[in-house]
Enzyme design. Sequence first.
Site, short mmCIF file in Angstrom:
data_model
loop_
_atom_site.label_atom_id
_atom_site.label_comp_id
_atom_site.label_asym_id
_atom_site.label_seq_id
_atom_site.Cartn_x
_atom_site.Cartn_y
_atom_site.Cartn_z
N ASP A 157 0.84 -1.21 0.00
CA ASP A 157 0.00 0.00 0.00
C ASP A 157 0.88 1.26 0.00
OD1 ASP A 157 -2.42 -1.65 0.41
OD2 ASP A 157 -1.44 -2.09 2.30
N HIS A 185 -4.58 -3.49 6.34
CA HIS A 185 -4.46 -3.76 4.91
C HIS A 185 -5.85 -4.21 4.42
CE1 HIS A 185 -3.15 -5.09 1.02
NE2 HIS A 185 -3.65 -6.29 1.26
P1 NAX Z 1 -1.84 -18.44 -3.78
O1 NAX Z 1 -3.22 -19.01 -3.64
O2 NAX Z 1 -1.17 -18.41 -5.11
O3 NAX Z 1 -0.86 -19.18 -2.76
C1 NAX Z 1 -1.21 -19.42 -1.44
C2 NAX Z 1 -0.51 -20.69 -1.04
O4 NAX Z 1 -0.73 -20.88 0.35
C3 NAX Z 1 -1.07 -21.92 -1.76
O5 NAX Z 1 -0.01 -22.60 -2.42
C4 NAX Z 1 -1.67 -22.75 -0.63
O6 NAX Z 1 -1.52 -24.15 -0.84
C5 NAX Z 1 -0.86 -22.25 0.55
N1 NAX Z 1 -1.50 -22.50 1.84
C6 NAX Z 1 -2.81 -22.49 2.16
N2 NAX Z 1 -2.99 -22.82 3.45
C7 NAX Z 1 -1.76 -23.03 3.96
C8 NAX Z 1 -1.29 -23.42 5.23
N3 NAX Z 1 -2.12 -23.69 6.23
N4 NAX Z 1 0.05 -23.54 5.41
C9 NAX Z 1 0.91 -23.31 4.40
N5 NAX Z 1 0.52 -22.95 3.16
C10 NAX Z 1 -0.80 -22.82 2.95
O7 NAX Z 1 -1.94 -16.98 -3.15
P2 NAX Z 1 -0.93 -15.76 -3.30
O8 NAX Z 1 -1.33 -14.95 -4.46
O9 NAX Z 1 0.46 -16.25 -3.20
O10 NAX Z 1 -1.35 -14.91 -2.01
C11 NAX Z 1 -1.02 -15.35 -0.71
C12 NAX Z 1 -1.73 -14.46 0.33
O11 NAX Z 1 -1.28 -13.12 0.22
C13 NAX Z 1 -3.25 -14.40 0.16
O12 NAX Z 1 -3.84 -14.52 1.44
C14 NAX Z 1 -3.48 -12.99 -0.36
O13 NAX Z 1 -4.76 -12.50 -0.04
C15 NAX Z 1 -2.38 -12.25 0.35
N6 NAX Z 1 -2.02 -10.92 -0.15
C16 NAX Z 1 -1.65 -9.99 0.75
C17 NAX Z 1 -1.25 -8.73 0.38
C18 NAX Z 1 -0.86 -7.73 1.41
O14 NAX Z 1 -0.54 -6.58 1.05
N7 NAX Z 1 -0.83 -8.06 2.70
C19 NAX Z 1 -1.23 -8.32 -1.04
C20 NAX Z 1 -1.21 -9.46 -1.97
C21 NAX Z 1 -2.03 -10.66 -1.58
O15 NAX Z 1 -3.36 -10.42 -1.96
#
Ligand code: NAX
Length: 326
Positions: A157, A185
């Site tokens: 952000d 966020h």
């Molecule tokens: P993806 O869905 O590509 O990857 C997430 C990964 O986490 C998957 O491979 C899944 O198998 C794994 N996962 C799920 N549960 C798990 C657990 N209990 N232990 C370990 N791994 C687990 O998502 P991606 O685009 O990489 O985003 C990841 C996270 O970042 C999401 O929650 C998303 O909302 C968040 N974001 C946060 C942002 C921020 O500014 N704070 C911005 C970007 C993003 O939206």
Amino acid sequence: MTSPIRVAVSGAAGQIAYSMLFRIASGAVFGKDRQVQLQLLEIPPAMGALEGVVMELNDCAFPLLSDVVVTDNPEVAFDGTSWAWLVGSKPRGPGMERSDLIQANGPIFVGQGNALNKGADDLRVMVVGNPCNTNCLIAMSNSDVPNDRFSAMMRLDQNRSQSMLASKAGVPVSQVTNMAIWGNHSNNQYPDFENALIAGKPAADVINDQAWLQGDFISSIQNRGAAVIKARGASSAASAAHAALEHVISLESTTPANDWFSAAICSDGQYGVDPGLIFGYPVRSDGKGGHSVVDGLTMSDFAKQKFDAVHDELRQERDVVKDLLK
Ligand code: NAX
């Protein structure tokens, strides 16, 4: 050479991690003379994809990458680590409210919070997985690691805000400094243009368009994630990864005296925030493991209203997960 720094990344087969891991392994975060051991955490269905990522890491032959551990057990992933990036979480499904997402992800961070006790004595934790502020609160509350070692990501952000202000003012982005993102966020975050500077002058004086600053600027930053999804067909990944790395680099370095960076950290009550909330603040780091909230910033009535709204939102999120807090 000193011993390798051990770092954990959860959600390691996901799209954000895919843009992070290769840069960590190349020395872009901990320096070109520090070996790194990656400890990658995933859930069982994603282990196959993670093996592919590890094949690619190996195929890069990074001289600084000493080892890669792959696991679906958080205790193994966090064992002996000095940094843990908690990126993995469940995505928001169709029709899910924010409170549903909070409830779906909360239990993950209870288990991981517990497992963080396996980290090194200097362990620091940063949370990216959404809702990142409240997930961080849950992990912190379920861990014995001191509260000041936890943070959640506001850096994307901040970067978005600096870029948008620079573009509006027609200046290079490096001239936009002192960008604070207050609160959560979420689409209630408050990107603080009143305290931001452009080439050392108040951003509002340089841009001289209060209606845009109070209107389009704030709402574009609040909704930027949705705009990227609409355009790209997938959520922000490379920019989120870049922000996740910069967040750690900023906490590892000494912040210049005339600037700050934005991170959500555990409130001690600064600016009237409920102690214990993971709240987005302007922060300075001493480069030796310590950091503090920048004090003495002023806010107009307009800003205070935004601040209070996002403060209330974080209180409500805390209430939704109260059964998961110790
Ligand atoms: P993806 O869905 O590509 O990857 C997430 C990964 O986490 C998957 O491979 C899944 O198998 C794994 N996962 C799920 N549960 C798990 C657990 N209990 N232990 C370990 N791994 C687990 O998502 P991606 O685009 O990489 O985003 C990841 C996270 O970042 C999401 O929650 C998303 O909302 C968040 N974001 C946060 C942002 C921020 O500014 N704070 C911005 C970007 C993003 O939206």
